[in-house]
Design a protein around this motif. Sequence first.
Motif, short mmCIF file in Angstrom:
data_model
loop_
_atom_site.label_atom_id
_atom_site.label_comp_id
_atom_site.label_asym_id
_atom_site.label_seq_id
_atom_site.Cartn_x
_atom_site.Cartn_y
_atom_site.Cartn_z
N ARG A 1 47.96 39.62 22.20
CA ARG A 1 48.53 40.66 23.08
C ARG A 1 47.89 40.62 24.48
N GLY A 2 47.54 39.40 24.91
CA GLY A 2 46.91 39.25 26.20
C GLY A 2 45.41 39.44 26.09
N GLY A 3 44.73 39.20 27.19
CA GLY A 3 43.28 39.37 27.21
C GLY A 3 42.54 38.06 27.20
N VAL A 4 41.35 38.09 27.77
CA VAL A 4 40.49 36.91 27.83
C VAL A 4 39.46 36.99 26.70
N ALA A 5 39.08 35.85 26.18
CA ALA A 5 38.05 35.82 25.13
C ALA A 5 36.74 36.40 25.68
N PRO A 6 35.92 36.98 24.81
CA PRO A 6 34.67 37.59 25.28
C PRO A 6 33.81 36.70 26.16
N ASP A 7 33.78 35.40 25.86
CA ASP A 7 32.90 34.54 26.66
C ASP A 7 33.48 34.22 28.03
N GLY A 8 34.69 34.69 28.31
CA GLY A 8 35.27 34.49 29.63
C GLY A 8 35.23 35.74 30.51
N VAL A 9 34.67 36.81 29.98
CA VAL A 9 34.67 38.09 30.72
C VAL A 9 33.90 38.00 32.03
N ALA A 10 32.70 37.48 31.98
CA ALA A 10 31.83 37.46 33.17
C ALA A 10 32.47 36.68 34.31
N GLU A 11 33.01 35.51 34.00
CA GLU A 11 33.62 34.68 35.04
C GLU A 11 34.83 35.37 35.67
N LEU A 12 35.68 35.96 34.83
CA LEU A 12 36.86 36.63 35.35
C LEU A 12 36.48 37.89 36.14
N ALA A 13 35.47 38.60 35.66
CA ALA A 13 35.01 39.79 36.38
C ALA A 13 34.48 39.42 37.76
N ASP A 14 33.77 38.31 37.84
CA ASP A 14 33.26 37.84 39.13
C ASP A 14 34.42 37.52 40.08
N ALA A 15 35.48 36.93 39.53
CA ALA A 15 36.64 36.59 40.35
C ALA A 15 37.30 37.85 40.90
N VAL A 16 37.43 38.87 40.06
CA VAL A 16 38.01 40.15 40.52
C VAL A 16 37.13 40.76 41.60
N ALA A 17 35.83 40.80 41.36
CA ALA A 17 34.91 41.43 42.30
C ALA A 17 34.91 40.74 43.66
N ALA A 18 35.18 39.44 43.66
CA ALA A 18 35.16 38.67 44.91
C ALA A 18 36.50 38.67 45.63
N ALA A 19 37.55 39.16 44.98
CA ALA A 19 38.90 39.07 45.53
C ALA A 19 39.18 40.20 46.52
N PRO A 20 39.65 39.89 47.71
CA PRO A 20 40.00 40.93 48.68
C PRO A 20 41.08 41.85 48.13
N GLY A 21 40.91 43.14 48.37
CA GLY A 21 41.91 44.11 47.95
C GLY A 21 41.77 44.59 46.52
N LEU A 22 40.86 43.99 45.76
CA LEU A 22 40.67 44.38 44.37
C LEU A 22 39.31 45.03 44.16
N ARG A 23 39.26 45.93 43.20
CA ARG A 23 38.01 46.63 42.84
C ARG A 23 37.81 46.47 41.33
N LEU A 24 36.68 45.93 40.95
CA LEU A 24 36.38 45.77 39.52
C LEU A 24 35.92 47.10 38.95
N ASP A 25 36.76 47.69 38.10
CA ASP A 25 36.44 49.01 37.54
C ASP A 25 35.80 48.94 36.16
#
Length: 239
Positions: A142-166
Motif C-alpha cells: 500500500r505504498g511506503g518505503v522500507a524501514p532502511d530507506g527512511v533516513a535517506e528519503l527524509a534527508d531528501a525531503v528536508a533538503a528540497a525547496p518548498g518542503l518541510r519534513l514533519d
Amino acid sequence: MTDRRAQLAENLARVEERIVSACASAGRKRDEVTLIVVTKTYPASDVRLLHELGVRHVAENRDQDAAPKAAECADLDLSWHFVGQLQTNKVRSVVGYAGVVQSVDRARLVTGLSAAAEKAGRELGCLVQVALDAESGARGERGGVAPDGVAELADAVAAAPGLRLDGLMTVAPLAGEYAGDPRAAFDRLMDLSTALRVTRPAATMVSAGMSADLEQAVAAGATHVRIGSAVLGDRPRLG
C-alpha cells in the motif's frame, strides 16, 4: 439538527471518548493526539458538517475526489492531508489544496512535490510513509518505503525547496512480521521516529492508527490518528 449532523456528532463523540480513554491509559494528555477525519468517498456536505462540529483536520486519498471537494470547502479553516498513493501527474493539483502529504515514499515524488510547492509559492508539510511489510529497497503493498530507506528519503525531503519534513506515517501492515499486531507495528514506527529525530528534531509528527486500531497507536505514541468509518459510518458513497 439534521439526521446526518446528529449521526456525525454521535460518532465523533464516541471516537473522542476512545481517544480520551486511550490517552489516559497511556499516561498521555489528550492534546498530544490530533484527530484527522478521513473523508474519502464522502461528499463536501459531510466535510461542512464536520467543520461545524469542530473538526479541523481532514484527509483524502484520491486527488480526483479531493480537489473538487477542497474547492467546495475553500471558505472553511481546514487543514487537508493527502494520505493515498500519489502519482507524480497529480502532484500539482494536490499541492494546490493539501497542507500535508503523508504518503511520501520515493525520491521522484519528492522532486515533483518540491517543484510544485516552489511554483505555488508555499511550504508543504511531508511525512515519509514507512512500509513495515517491505523488504530492503522495496515499496510496500500500500505504498511506503522500507524501514532502511527512511533516513535517506527524509534527508531528501528536508533538503528540497518548498518542503518541510514533519515526520513519519504508517498503515498497520497486512503481511509480514507485523501482520495482525498493530501495536508492535506502531512501536516499530516510534523507534524509527526516535532515530529520525536525532538528526531531524523538528520531525515530530507520527501518523498511525485508524478506526480499528487507534488505541494501539495512541499507546505507542502516535501524535495523529486517521479515522474514517468510525466517524462517517456506513452510508451511500460517491461514485
